[in-house]
Design an enzyme around this catalytic site. Structure first.
Site, PDB file in Angstrom:
ATOM      1  N   TYR A 141       4.777  -1.139  -0.225  1.00 24.47           N
ATOM      2  CA  TYR A 141       3.345   0.165  -0.565  1.00 24.47           C
ATOM      3  C   TYR A 141       4.181  -0.237  -2.771  1.00 24.47           C
ATOM      4  CZ  TYR A 141       3.004   2.250   2.660  1.00 24.47           C
ATOM      5  OH  TYR A 141       3.047   2.717   3.691  1.00 24.47           O
ATOM      6  N   ASP A 223       4.412  -2.455  17.326  1.00 22.63           N
ATOM      7  CA  ASP A 223       3.579  -1.570  17.853  1.00 22.63           C
ATOM      8  C   ASP A 223       4.094  -1.618  18.766  1.00 22.63           C
ATOM      9  OD1 ASP A 223       4.323  -4.236  17.882  1.00 22.63           O
ATOM     10  OD2 ASP A 223       1.724  -5.340  18.216  1.00 22.63           O
ATOM     11  N   ASP A 247       6.753   4.263   7.264  1.00 22.74           N
ATOM     12  CA  ASP A 247       5.974   5.940   7.407  1.00 22.74           C
ATOM     13  C   ASP A 247       5.011   6.075   8.336  1.00 22.74           C
ATOM     14  OD1 ASP A 247       4.012   7.183   5.751  1.00 22.74           O
ATOM     15  OD2 ASP A 247       3.317   6.031   4.743  1.00 22.74           O
ATOM     16  N   ASP A 251       6.186  10.243  11.013  1.00 25.09           N
ATOM     17  CA  ASP A 251       5.444  10.979  10.946  1.00 25.09           C
ATOM     18  C   ASP A 251       4.608  10.931  12.496  1.00 25.09           C
ATOM     19  OD1 ASP A 251       4.745  11.754   8.987  1.00 25.09           O
ATOM     20  OD2 ASP A 251       2.527  11.398   8.376  1.00 25.09           O
TER      21      ASP A 251
END
Ligand code: NAD
Length: 365
Positions: A141, A223, A247, A251
């Site tokens: 990011y 994964d 991130d 969530d």
């Protein structure tokens, strides 16, 4: 002891839930003989409307001179114009940068008495109690170059994933220290089969594990981690990941709990070590919930648990933090529910939930 707390409620349900955590915090003063000096400031849309900026310089200074920052949430349809020159969310980015917080910590605990309210089978999520540690200020990011390149052949876009050993080591240390304070199990997430950053990450994690011989370290590909978090979440205790992977996984992990309104988070500017006070930024994981804002029905537990994390990490008040967490547990066990976790049954208001938590505060039996 005396502490200065900056309280930044923000927009929508932000101030409503934050009011409850401050109420619970103040009621600890008499129980434990502390003094919490609370100073409030405007942030987000409320600040744009009043002051023409998402966060004023004075508020940033107030936040950095306080022992900790208790934040609500910012944003809402009123400020959603994509062409606007400033957005409420800029306040969060500016505060994070100003406070130098690099470690985001999100505990995900499934209370047994709420296991039926999740979208995932109760048998899978029963006993989930894990902590996600996400690196917050580096990686994909922030890496440069980050740009679009237009050529006669077409357009391409570039983002750069870059991590230094310093950045990786400090977040890994947060993971190891938290693992030491819990079940001494750490899952380090990477994609070492394809990414050079991840190969460095894995190498440094293996090296650091020599400083923590009691911690059982495992390397998990991102994964695979995403799959196992849903299939068998109880196998994890502490999970540490870089910015992008963290991130997404944080969530995903939040879905295990019954409602967004239940989950806290802390962003720290140093490694949490027992007995050391570190500045931090504490915010529930939910947003401003415009659909229920102003109705007095929001669940304040995420915010109250943020306050408990603040007591533990920034104020080094471990017993006080445990006292708040026990009270929340007890209130839920007694069957008190805000609408988001009531499953259509009887629900109490935001303020009533705060009152119940206060009534349940007390020393460990
Ligand atoms: P949201 O978290 O605000 O709401 C999602 C759903 O969860 C809604 O149905 C809401 O009613 C419910 N919910 C959330 N918190 C709750 C609580 N404490 N009690 C009961 N129910 C709760 O997410 P959204 O709708 O995507 O975003 C709304 C606004 O919040 C947007 O403007 C967004 O940009 C902003 N937002 C801010 C933050 C932040 O400040 N950190 C984070 C996420 C979203």
């Amino acid at each position: 002891m005396e502490f200065d707390i900056a309280v930044l409620g923000g927009d929508g349900i932000g101030p409503e839930v934050t009011e409850q955590s401050v109420k619970v915090l103040k009621s600890l003063e008499n129980l434990f003989g502390h003094r919490f000096n609370v100073e409030e400031g405007d942030v987000g849309g409320a600040s744009i409307d009043k002051h023409g900026t998402p966060v004023k310089a004075e508020v940033l200074d107030m936040a950095s001179s306080a022992d900790a920052v208790l934040f609500g949430a910012v944003g809402g349809p009123k400020w959603d114009d994509p062409s606007a020159s400033m957005r409420p969310e800029d306040a969060i980015l500016q505060l994070r940068a100003h406070l130098g917080v690099f470690a985001n910590i999100r505990p995900v605990k499934v209370y047994p008495w709420l296991a039926d309210s999740s979208v995932i089978k109760a048998s899978v999520i029963k006993d989930v109690d894990l902590v996600m540690v996400r690196e917050l200020t580096g990686g994909l990011y922030y890496g440069l170059p980050k740009e679009r390149i237009e050529t006669p052949q077409g357009i391409s876009a570039v983002d750069t994933m870059r991590y230094s050993d310093v950045e990786i080591n400090r977040i890994l240390r947060v993971g190891f220290e938290l693992a030491m304070s819990r079940q001494k199990k750490l899952a380090s997430v990477d994609k070492a089969n394809v990414l050079e950053c991840s190969r460095l990450w894995r190498q440094l994690a293996t090296q650091m594990s020599e400083d923590y011989p009691e911690v059982q370290l495992e390397h998990v590909l991102v994964d695979s981690c995403a799959m196992q978090l849903i299939q068998q979440p109880t196998r994890f205790d502490v999970i540490v990941a870089g910015n992008t992977f963290g991130d997404i996984l944080t969530d995903e992990a939040s879905v295990l709990a019954s409602s967004m309104g239940m989950l806290p988070s802390a962003s720290l500017s140093d490694v949490p070590v027992a007995g050391r006070r570190i500045p931090g930024f504490y915010e529930p994981i939910h947003g401003t919930a415009p659909d229920i804002a102003g109705k007095g029905v929001a669940n304040p537990i995420g915010s109250i648990l943020c306050m408990a994390m603040m007591l533990r990490y920034s104020l080094s008040l471990t017993e006080e933090a445990a006292c708040v967490e026990r009270a929340v547990d007890q209130v839920l066990q007694s069957g008190h529910r805000t609408a988001d976790v009531a499953g259509g049954g009887a629900a109490i208001s935001t303020a009533e939930m705060g009152d119940h938590v206060i009534a349940a505060l007390g020393p460990a039996e």
